[in-house]
Design an enzyme around this catalytic site. Sequence first.
Site, short mmCIF file in Angstrom:
data_model
loop_
_atom_site.label_atom_id
_atom_site.label_comp_id
_atom_site.label_asym_id
_atom_site.label_seq_id
_atom_site.Cartn_x
_atom_site.Cartn_y
_atom_site.Cartn_z
N CYS A 30 3.59 0.04 -11.14
CA CYS A 30 3.62 -0.13 -9.69
C CYS A 30 4.13 -1.53 -9.33
CB CYS A 30 2.21 0.10 -9.16
SG CYS A 30 1.92 -0.40 -7.48
N CYS A 33 1.82 -3.49 -7.06
CA CYS A 33 0.66 -3.97 -7.82
C CYS A 33 1.00 -5.27 -8.54
CB CYS A 33 0.22 -2.92 -8.84
SG CYS A 33 -0.34 -1.38 -8.11
#
Length: 106
Positions: A30, A33
């Site tokens: 991600c 993230c």
Amino acid sequence: MAIRVNQDSFEVEVLQAKGPVLVDFYSDSCIPCKQMSPILSQLAEEYGEQVKIVKVNVNFDMELADRYLVMGAPTFVVFVDGKVVNHSHGVKKREEIKELIEEFIL
């Protein structure tokens, strides 16, 4: 620095912790993230012992993600005394993360 927890260590590190715990439910793949990681590291350093910041990889600990209604990464869940007190999804600015935890600092 935020520490990595999993199904085996979640009970002790999060649910039994004294004071607030910010849990970052993330995924290695991600991009948002990864953008959050330095912010969380800065906050962990800034708050020191006042707030514990931990990371749960949703790819390896799907059961935890399901239990706390994580539908996407990143998702931030704040616990105090083993109870969820705040829940937020998506990329956050540094100040937004601080707002999630400030009211729970002892």
